[in-house]
Write a protein that holds these residues in place. Sequence first.
Motif, PDB file in Angstrom:
ATOM      1  N   ARG A 320       1.467  -1.214  -0.530  1.00  0.00           N
ATOM      2  CA  ARG A 320       0.071   0.085   0.172  1.00  0.00           C
ATOM      3  C   ARG A 320       0.659   1.738   0.047  1.00  0.00           C
ATOM      4  O   ARG A 320       2.108   1.819   0.325  1.00  0.00           O
ATOM      5  N   HIS A 321       0.131   2.297  -0.684  1.00  0.00           N
ATOM      6  CA  HIS A 321       0.591   3.021  -0.523  1.00  0.00           C
ATOM      7  C   HIS A 321       0.559   4.130   0.963  1.00  0.00           C
ATOM      8  O   HIS A 321      -0.154   4.104   1.546  1.00  0.00           O
ATOM      9  N   PRO A 322       1.920   4.803   1.388  1.00  0.00           N
ATOM     10  CA  PRO A 322       1.530   5.286   2.998  1.00  0.00           C
ATOM     11  C   PRO A 322       0.519   6.438   3.509  1.00  0.00           C
ATOM     12  O   PRO A 322       0.582   7.178   1.746  1.00  0.00           O
ATOM     13  N   PRO A 323       0.182   6.658   4.150  1.00  0.00           N
ATOM     14  CA  PRO A 323      -0.485   7.967   4.161  1.00  0.00           C
ATOM     15  C   PRO A 323       0.316   9.325   4.090  1.00  0.00           C
ATOM     16  O   PRO A 323       1.307   9.831   4.357  1.00  0.00           O
ATOM     17  N   THR A 324      -0.584  10.292   3.490  1.00  0.00           N
ATOM     18  CA  THR A 324       0.037  11.146   2.740  1.00  0.00           C
ATOM     19  C   THR A 324      -0.798  12.606   3.153  1.00  0.00           C
ATOM     20  O   THR A 324      -1.835  12.945   3.689  1.00  0.00           O
ATOM     21  N   ASP A 325      -0.616  13.866   2.733  1.00  0.00           N
ATOM     22  CA  ASP A 325      -1.128  15.232   3.210  1.00  0.00           C
ATOM     23  C   ASP A 325      -2.080  15.466   1.806  1.00  0.00           C
ATOM     24  O   ASP A 325      -2.226  14.697   0.675  1.00  0.00           O
ATOM     25  N   MET A 326      -3.158  16.363   1.927  1.00  0.00           N
ATOM     26  CA  MET A 326      -4.111  16.465   1.096  1.00  0.00           C
ATOM     27  C   MET A 326      -3.384  17.015  -0.886  1.00  0.00           C
ATOM     28  O   MET A 326      -4.398  16.775  -1.525  1.00  0.00           O
ATOM     29  N   LEU A 327      -1.870  17.204  -0.655  1.00  0.00           N
ATOM     30  CA  LEU A 327      -2.086  16.728  -2.000  1.00  0.00           C
ATOM     31  C   LEU A 327      -1.553  15.333  -2.676  1.00  0.00           C
ATOM     32  O   LEU A 327      -1.830  15.411  -3.954  1.00  0.00           O
ATOM     33  N   LEU A 328      -1.386  14.503  -2.123  1.00  0.00           N
ATOM     34  CA  LEU A 328      -1.609  13.750  -2.652  1.00  0.00           C
ATOM     35  C   LEU A 328      -0.792  12.805  -3.535  1.00  0.00           C
ATOM     36  O   LEU A 328      -0.495  12.284  -4.444  1.00  0.00           O
ATOM     37  N   ARG A 329       0.435  13.131  -3.668  1.00  0.00           N
ATOM     38  CA  ARG A 329       1.818  13.265  -4.240  1.00  0.00           C
ATOM     39  C   ARG A 329       1.850  11.346  -4.095  1.00  0.00           C
ATOM     40  O   ARG A 329       1.780  11.086  -3.267  1.00  0.00           O
ATOM     41  N   ARG A 330       2.744  11.467  -4.839  1.00  0.00           N
ATOM     42  CA  ARG A 330       2.541   9.216  -5.076  1.00  0.00           C
ATOM     43  C   ARG A 330       4.415   9.631  -4.796  1.00  0.00           C
ATOM     44  O   ARG A 330       4.646  10.265  -4.968  1.00  0.00           O
ATOM     45  N   PRO A 331       4.478   8.644  -3.856  1.00  0.00           N
ATOM     46  CA  PRO A 331       5.659   8.017  -3.509  1.00  0.00           C
ATOM     47  C   PRO A 331       7.305   8.378  -4.871  1.00  0.00           C
ATOM     48  O   PRO A 331       6.598   7.238  -6.218  1.00  0.00           O
ATOM     49  N   ALA A 332       7.519   8.146  -4.394  1.00  0.00           N
ATOM     50  CA  ALA A 332       9.283   8.139  -5.525  1.00  0.00           C
ATOM     51  C   ALA A 332       9.826   6.812  -5.873  1.00  0.00           C
ATOM     52  O   ALA A 332       9.221   6.027  -5.511  1.00  0.00           O
ATOM     53  N   GLY A 333       9.456   6.989  -7.690  1.00  0.00           N
ATOM     54  CA  GLY A 333       9.723   5.549  -8.225  1.00  0.00           C
ATOM     55  C   GLY A 333       8.237   5.237  -8.637  1.00  0.00           C
ATOM     56  O   GLY A 333       8.242   3.975  -9.046  1.00  0.00           O
ATOM     57  N   ALA A 334       7.059   5.978  -8.047  1.00  0.00           N
ATOM     58  CA  ALA A 334       6.167   5.124  -8.027  1.00  0.00           C
ATOM     59  C   ALA A 334       4.923   5.626  -9.783  1.00  0.00           C
ATOM     60  O   ALA A 334       6.232   7.134 -10.022  1.00  0.00           O
ATOM     61  N   ALA A 335       5.107   5.895 -10.554  1.00  0.00           N
ATOM     62  CA  ALA A 335       4.302   6.016 -11.051  1.00  0.00           C
ATOM     63  C   ALA A 335       3.302   7.005 -11.576  1.00  0.00           C
ATOM     64  O   ALA A 335       2.675   7.753 -10.906  1.00  0.00           O
ATOM     65  N   PRO A 336       3.645   8.504 -12.502  1.00  0.00           N
ATOM     66  CA  PRO A 336       3.059   9.293 -11.523  1.00  0.00           C
ATOM     67  C   PRO A 336       1.735   9.346 -12.566  1.00  0.00           C
ATOM     68  O   PRO A 336       1.851   8.743 -14.032  1.00  0.00           O
ATOM     69  N   ALA A 337       0.955  10.203 -12.155  1.00  0.00           N
ATOM     70  CA  ALA A 337      -0.156  10.891 -12.895  1.00  0.00           C
ATOM     71  C   ALA A 337       0.066  11.059 -13.393  1.00  0.00           C
ATOM     72  O   ALA A 337       0.345  12.397 -13.541  1.00  0.00           O
ATOM     73  N   ARG A 338      -0.900  11.266 -14.628  1.00  0.00           N
ATOM     74  CA  ARG A 338      -1.054  11.481 -16.247  1.00  0.00           C
ATOM     75  C   ARG A 338      -1.673  13.125 -15.827  1.00  0.00           C
ATOM     76  O   ARG A 338      -0.711  14.220 -15.960  1.00  0.00           O
ATOM     77  N   HIS A 339      -2.722  13.174 -14.551  1.00  0.00           N
ATOM     78  CA  HIS A 339      -3.267  14.619 -14.207  1.00  0.00           C
ATOM     79  C   HIS A 339      -4.307  14.253 -13.339  1.00  0.00           C
ATOM     80  O   HIS A 339      -4.538  13.336 -13.388  1.00  0.00           O
ATOM     81  N   PRO A 340      -3.912  15.950 -12.392  1.00  0.00           N
ATOM     82  CA  PRO A 340      -3.619  16.954 -12.829  1.00  0.00           C
ATOM     83  C   PRO A 340      -1.977  16.683 -11.634  1.00  0.00           C
ATOM     84  O   PRO A 340      -1.810  16.354 -10.858  1.00  0.00           O
ATOM     85  N   PRO A 341      -0.811  17.755 -12.304  1.00  0.00           N
ATOM     86  CA  PRO A 341      -0.311  17.733 -11.721  1.00  0.00           C
ATOM     87  C   PRO A 341       0.343  18.656 -10.752  1.00  0.00           C
ATOM     88  O   PRO A 341      -0.312  18.819  -9.455  1.00  0.00           O
TER      89      PRO A 341
END
Length: 346
Positions: A320-341
Amino acid sequence: MSIQTEPELLHRPQRALSFHAVAKSALDLLYQHRLMTTDQIARLLTPAAHSSSYLRRQLVELEEGGLVQRLRAQGKASPGHGFNRPYVWFLTESGVDAVEQAAEISPRRYRVTPESAASARQAHTLAVNEVGIAFVEHARRLGHDCTPLSWKPEVAHRIRDGQRARFEDDHVISDAVLHYVHVHRGARTMLNVFIELDRATMTAAELAKKVSAYGRLYEFVPQHPDRARRSAASTRPAWQYTYPAFPRLLIVLDGAPGPTLAKRLADRTEDLYTLTRVDPRLSRLAGNLAVGVTTLQQLKEHGPFGRIFTPLLRGTPEQRHPPTDMLLRRPAGAAPARHPPTPASR
């Protein structure tokens, strides 16, 4: 008599406001947020005050002028002590007219009546207010920009063409849409957020279905009924006419107080993770949607930039991805979301 303008007032809540300015701002708040308790209005308009007695006098004067009404909030009170329940305030028709004549706030069709104010919807409306207030209070602390008018309740978004029997069948109705400006080292990033508040009044499956409706919103492209008149614009999703980027979806859980509340909400989060992960539409759009779940208690205590959001549509049950803040950034190494930046690259 002179009245300060609404934008100046609500962007500077720490100032000592004049009598008329506080009353004017209270009218604006009630117009946009429909129902509010005395405490909620005080936390937004007079946060530095030692008591709410000053604000209460202004509200009583508005009541005597026929601009607002009040009733006791629903809920349990001590036997024989109904006054323990706070007052809930709302605008009269005269109050609505006064705000609309000033033309400083976007008009709305919904009108609050004594009957609707006392309905079962009251608790939900007040809880949505608590979500918005949590964002405002933590924005003040962090030096971000989120004002008392930065969220709008019950915003409808069309997700299908045509008209069905129920409004909810061709729209997804957000409990609120919140606008927040994140400030970091002088850089300002504007964020739009869909808010869904769940007080355990629907099943986890129903809540997952509503999350799926946001996937439908992401994909919905309105079509002109006349096929010959359709153009290249017909390939543009409807949400792009309103938002520069598809908003994050933040789900805030709450429930009846008790020693098992934390466990119940944790179980609900797990159920929601499982149900959304197997939804075909959401699985297909996992790289495009940012969805996070937290509890109202965590939001109040830690704020939206604490690591309090469990990301949905990411990872696997085993990783599982760890808890994060409201920006919901992806952890380093995870496939980046295509949208939104996210603002992380700024």
